[in-house]
Structure formats: C-alpha cells, structure tokens
Enzyme design. Structure first.
Site, PDB file in Angstrom:
ATOM      1  N   GLU A 133       0.806  -1.221   0.000  1.00  0.00           N
ATOM      2  CA  GLU A 133       0.000   0.000   0.000  1.00  0.00           C
ATOM      3  C   GLU A 133       0.840   1.272   0.000  1.00  0.00           C
ATOM      4  O   GLU A 133       0.799   2.064   0.969  1.00  0.00           O
ATOM      5  CB  GLU A 133      -0.953  -0.001   1.203  1.00  0.00           C
ATOM      6  CG  GLU A 133      -1.881  -1.196   1.245  1.00  0.00           C
ATOM      7  CD  GLU A 133      -2.885  -1.134   2.414  1.00  0.00           C
ATOM      8  OE1 GLU A 133      -2.869  -0.144   3.155  1.00  0.00           O
ATOM      9  OE2 GLU A 133      -3.673  -2.071   2.555  1.00  0.00           O
ATOM     10  N   GLU A 191      -4.998  -8.660   1.005  1.00  0.00           N
ATOM     11  CA  GLU A 191      -5.641  -8.294   2.274  1.00  0.00           C
ATOM     12  C   GLU A 191      -7.118  -8.058   2.033  1.00  0.00           C
ATOM     13  O   GLU A 191      -7.500  -7.401   1.054  1.00  0.00           O
ATOM     14  CB  GLU A 191      -5.085  -6.992   2.875  1.00  0.00           C
ATOM     15  CG  GLU A 191      -3.763  -7.113   3.549  1.00  0.00           C
ATOM     16  CD  GLU A 191      -3.301  -5.779   4.146  1.00  0.00           C
ATOM     17  OE1 GLU A 191      -4.151  -4.969   4.565  1.00  0.00           O
ATOM     18  OE2 GLU A 191      -2.086  -5.572   4.168  1.00  0.00           O
TER      19      GLU A 191
HETATM   20  O1  IFM Z   1      -3.904  -2.963   9.301  1.00  0.00           O
HETATM   21  C1  IFM Z   1      -3.880  -2.478   7.999  1.00  0.00           C
HETATM   22  C2  IFM Z   1      -2.724  -3.067   7.229  1.00  0.00           C
HETATM   23  O2  IFM Z   1      -1.507  -2.817   7.866  1.00  0.00           O
HETATM   24  C3  IFM Z   1      -2.664  -2.459   5.857  1.00  0.00           C
HETATM   25  N1  IFM Z   1      -3.925  -2.575   5.184  1.00  0.00           N
HETATM   26  C4  IFM Z   1      -5.104  -2.156   5.890  1.00  0.00           C
HETATM   27  C5  IFM Z   1      -5.145  -2.822   7.260  1.00  0.00           C
HETATM   28  C6  IFM Z   1      -6.405  -2.382   8.014  1.00  0.00           C
HETATM   29  O3  IFM Z   1      -6.429  -0.997   8.164  1.00  0.00           O
END
Ligand code: IFM
Length: 486
Positions: A184, A390
């Site tokens: 990200e 994710e």
């Molecule tokens: O916890 C975070 C993660 O580190 C990166 N993506 C989003 C998740 C939830 O906010």
C-alpha cells in the site's frame, strides 16, 4: 500457550456450492510492526513507527508496537494455529530495521545476522507446517535513520531499499513462495507525508508526491535486485486500490472528483508499474504543488518491471463528491481525520458519511468493489496472476462467557467478499489466492489496539490467543475449498 476454542454460535450454513479452482491459495496476513513486538531485541533499531507512536497524541491510547502480539517470541505457537486452520500460505512482512539496523541514507550498513535469523526460523517453521511463506519487504516500518535523511522524499531511500531487498532475497529467497516489494504505497506516501496521520507524520503535499515517485522507484529497483539474487522467486507489489464512484454520477463536478481520486490512489501507481508512465491528468492536477522534477530520465523504465503477480488490498468502496469550500469538509474516506488532506492538489473533495452498516473502522461494506477492481486489474495487466493480499474487517469483539468470540459480522463480511472473488473468477479474472487480514488482532496504526481485525483474538494482557468463530468458519471454507450456496 494453548489457544482457546469454543463452539461457534450461529454460522452461515454451508452446503456444497461455490468451489474455488484447484490450487487457489487460502492465506492470512500480518505485518511486522503490527504483531512482532521485541522492538529493541537482537539489534533492531527504531523505525518511523517507533518514533511516531512515542509522539504524544499520534496513536490512540498512547499505544506502541513495543510488545504487540509478541509474535517474535510466539511465532511457533502462531504457526501451529495457522496449521490447525489449514492455511496454505502466511503473508508476513520483514522489518527492515532488523535486517540492516545501521542503515544510513548513503550506506546499507552490515547485515544483522540475529535479525535475519528470526525470519529464517519463521520461514522454516512455516515450511515444516506445510505453509508457504509470502514475505512483504516494506510494510511501513522505515528505519528512522532514513527518515532523518529525508525518508521517501529522498531517492537514496529507494536505492537503499533495493540493497535491503537483495539481502532478504539472498537469505530467504530459496524458501519464499513470493516476495511483495511494497504494501500500500498510497498509505506510505499520502498518510505519511500529506495528512500526517501515519508515520512520519509530515503534512507537506509536495513531499507526498516525491514519496509516491520514490516508492514506485523503490518497487522497480527492488524487483530487479530480487531477481538478480533469486531468479526463480516470484515478485509482486500490493496496492490498495479504490473502487471510487461519484456521489452524483450526473454531476460533472462529482465525476471529476472521482477521476482525481482514481488518479491519486490508483493510476499514479498502476500506470508507472504496468505501463511505464505517469498519468497526464495527475501531473496537471498537481502542477501547482510540484513540477515532478524528482522524476529523472530513465526512472520510469526502472519502475516498469515485469510482474509475476499483483496484490490487491480491498476493504470498502469509496464515494466522493466535489466540495465547495464551505462548512466542514466531510472526510469519511476511512483514513483518519487531519487538518491536512491526503488528496494532494485536490483538497476540494469530500467523502460523505456512508449510510447503512459500517465496520468498527466506520468503513461501509460493499464486496462488489472487489470484483470490479479484480476485473479492472485483469484487463490492465493481462496475464499477471492476481491475489487478494488483504481483506477483512474490524469489529468490537469480546470473549463471551462461554469462552468463544462470536464474530458473526466478520463471517458475513468475509463470506460476501469471497463470493465476490468467485464472481470475478467466473468473469475471467485470474485470481490465484486470498489472504484474510488479519490472522491476529494487532496494532492498527493510528488506532492502536482499539480496533480488532483478527480471526484470532489476542488478550493483550496475557497474550492468550482465542480462535474466533470466523477462524473456525474460515478453516471450514479452506477444508471445503469453497462456500455453501448463497
Ligand atoms: O492494518 C492495515 C494493514 O496494515 C494495511 N492494510 C489495511 C489494514 C487495516 O487498516
């Protein structure tokens, strides 16, 4: 340590129904600073998150990652839990400040054998359990010494990152399933350098765009460096892309707002990585902020490396509208509140409060966005395997009197998103796997420990792990390799 297990309360029924393709990877994810703890052990030096979380007022409750889930010491038990759930893969991140703790902007410094040894042990434990290790090289814990030299606004950080990537590939590359360069970069650049709600907490719009470019460059340089050390190791990058829609599709100002969010969140990363260019409209929109002179001749060719896979992190949809500058700007974009907008050069945008069900983060739930984004990636990056790296949800879980954690909302959330993945597959997207965020409750950045994303509950006083109903449900999905009928 033993994990507590209780009978799930009411789980959605599963009958034989939706089956995923053979080889589809069922995983779960964490990140170093969020779970490891052991912040000053075995030679680790501070990262920007150690500094940020120690700065009063930056993290809810004054929480830090000093101990977190103590995964650094409890990784064996955590791998045993993963094995019980039947995970095929575990996505974790490597903490740069453990690997080369003496790094400076001009030199990588010596490799810290004790730091590497932790990941050696973790990877071997995973392999022993039949779980494929997927390592992210950068999940936001930049060594503080690099930030002191300019951080991601300075191209030397990208150069050092490539050297660090080579070290990880040399030591672990023979055993990793895949390596993900960045997690990200949108958050690293805009939340770190524009809105300042993430480390290093700077609020300088031009710096955020320099960070965007140096993160893209870091990805390209690291990809080449990894390939040199471990030619067979698949390399990917993980982006948190927005499924962005104008609040009023008939209003040209809202439509333009959506275009600008798409530019700043999606295309400013996708275009250089996949096509070797920056989007002309983003350069124009941000011309008053910077002339982009930090992009040197040849950089875009370096960023534009072939990818072995592309990771999508998706949580919620984005609805945007134009803001006329009056009243209080609505900023329900899910990224915390700050006087300084993360939307560099576009602070005349606002994000209306979502209606209906939201998660504990205040994020609306709409799995359709994930399907749309997977199809978009399939079209934009034909032939590149896709992974959901994710997806998950925070809810205010509690351990019930019967000893279980009955997180039915999370089960519904994941179920809906897996169905969306399945629809994307049916529509032709080449999705190879799904990593649930997160294996464990953990340090949720600016929210500290107040938000729980895990399918395993962590009692932060005792470090006791309790499998939530969602963990038992996910284990069943994995065992069936699919979901019951809708
Ligand atoms: O916890 C975070 C993660 O580190 C990166 N993506 C989003 C998740 C939830 O906010």
């Amino acid at each position: 340590m033993t994990a507590v297990e209780a009978r799930p309360a009411s789980l959605p029924q599963q009958a034989d129904g939706l089956v995923f393709p053979p080889g589809f990877v069922w995983g779960a994810a964490t990140a170093a600073y969020q779970v490891e703890g052991a912040h000053d052990e075995d030679g680790r030096t501070p990262s920007i998150w150690d500094t940020f979380s120690r700065t009063p007022g930056k993290v809810a409750g004054g929480d830090t990652g000093d101990v977190a889930d103590d995964h650094y010491h409890r990784y064996r038990d955590d791998v045993a839990l993963m094995r019980r759930l039947g995970l095929a893969s575990y996505r974790f991140s490597v903490a740069w400040p453990r690997i080369t703790p003496q790094v400076t902007p001009d030199a990588l410094g010596p490799v810290n054998a004790a730091g590497v040894a932790f990941y050696d042990r973790l990877v071997d434990e995973l392999l022993e359990a039949g779980i494929a290790p997927a390592a992210t090289l950068y999940h936001w814990d930049l060594p503080q010494a690099l930030e002191d030299g300019g951080g991601w606004t300075d191209r030397r950080t990208a150069e050092r990152f490539a050297e660090y990537a080579a070290v990880v590939a040399r030591h672990l590359g023979d055993r990793l399933r895949t390596v993900i360069t960045l997690n990200e970069p949108w958050c690293s650049a805009y939340l770190g350098y524009a809105s300042g709600v993430h480390a290093p907490g700077r609020t300088e719009p031009a710096a955020a765009l320099a960070a965007v470019h140096h993160l893209n460059l870091a990805h390209g340089l690291a990809t080449a460096a990894v390939r040199e050390q471990a030619p067979a190791l698949p390399v990917a990058v993980t982006l948190n892309l927005a499924w962005v829609r104008p609040e009023d599709p008939a209003d040209p100002a809202d439509v333009d707002a959506a275009r600008r969010v798409d530019g700043l969140q999606n295309r400013v990363f996708l275009d250089p990585v996949l096509h070797g260019r920056y989007p002309a409209d983003v350069l124009a929109d941000t011309a008053a902020v910077t002339d982009w002179s930090f992009v040197r001749d040849g950089d875009l060719a370096l960023v534009h490396q072939p990818l072995d896979a592309l990771g999508l992190n998706y949580y919620s949809p984005t609805v945007v509208r134009a803001w006329d500058g009056t009243g209080v700007r609505a900023e329900a974009d899910g990224h915390g509140s700050s006087a300084s907008s993360p939307w560099v050069g576009s602070s005349d945008l606002e994000f209306p409060e979502p209606a209906g069900h939201v998660t504990d983060m205040g994020w609306p739930v709409d799995a359709e966005g994930m399907r749309r984004l997977l199809l978009r990636l399939h079209e934009e990056a034909p032939g590149v395997p896709l992974y959901v790296t994710e997806n998950g949800a925070a809810y205010p879980d509690v351990v019930a009197p019967d000893g279980g954690v009955h997180d039915t909302d999370r089960i519904r959330y994941v179920d809906a998103h897996l169905r969306a993945v399945h629809r994307a597959l049916a529509d032709g997207a080449d999705v190879r796997g799904y990593y649930l965020w997160s294996l464990l409750d953990n340090f949720e950045w600016g929210y500290g420990y107040s938000k729980r994303f895990g399918i395993v509950h962590v009692d932060y006083d005792t470090q006791e792990r309790t499998l939530k109903d969602s963990a038992l449900w996910y284990a069943d999905v994995i065992r069936r390799h699919g979901l019951g009928g809708a």
